[in-house]
Design an enzyme around this catalytic site. Structure first.
Site: not given
Ligand code: AMP
Length: 139
Positions: A100, A102
């Site tokens: 993903h 950001h």
């Molecule tokens: P990372 O730490 O780079 O793996 O980021 C994962 C991101 O996914 C975090 O910023 C979370 O807030 C986001 N996240 C996790 N679950 C959800 C969800 N159901 N909807 C939207 N964002 C999410």
């Protein structure tokens, strides 16, 4: 991937604030935003790490990120600049095992930032060359 939260979002099994989608990517608001408008761009096919990603999914992910960044700047939110962040691997901060990107709206005084050790030791010339050679031979 049946257990992947982002695959479930793509499938509509978990709700999300959708921003954009096409045949290769899905974009939505991060549930725990660094700043308002913090968005995520994900490939519609499950890949755990960036290196696993098929190029036909990688290019659309970055292009969608560019589109979202442009939208953040035009939207009615605070946005003077944009950071892209991709945590690849747990050590790099990856918590969700589905690639993903950001896309984070930035504004003066938002309190966000990129941290590193200000006292870090920089490589000497030989080590610098060794590092460059080692990376370039693996591209
Ligand atoms: P990372 O730490 O780079 O793996 O980021 C994962 C991101 O996914 C975090 O910023 C979370 O807030 C986001 N996240 C996790 N679950 C959800 C969800 N159901 N909807 C939207 N964002 C999410």
């Amino acid at each position: 991937m049946t257990d992947c939260i982002f695959c479930k979002i793509i499938a509509g099994e978990i709700p999300s604030s959708k921003l954009y989608e096409d045949s290769h990517v899905y974009c939505f608001l991060d549930i725990n935003p660094v700043t308002p408008g913090h968005s995520l761009v994900i490939p519609k096919k499950h890949f755990e790490f960036l290196a696993d990603m098929a190029p036909e999914y990688a290019a659309p992910m970055w292009e969608a990120g560019r589109k979202i960044a442009s939208a953040l700047r035009k939207a009615d939110i605070k946005c003077d600049g944009v950071n892209f962040l991709l945590a690849d691997g747990a050590t790099a901060g990856q918590e969700v095992g589905h690639v993903h990107l950001h896309v984070i709206a930035r504004y003066r005084g938002d309190g966000a930032g990129y941290k590193f050790d200000p006292n870090r030791k920089l490589p000497d010339d030989d080590e610098w060359k060794r590092i460059a050679d080692s990376i370039s031979s693996n591209v």
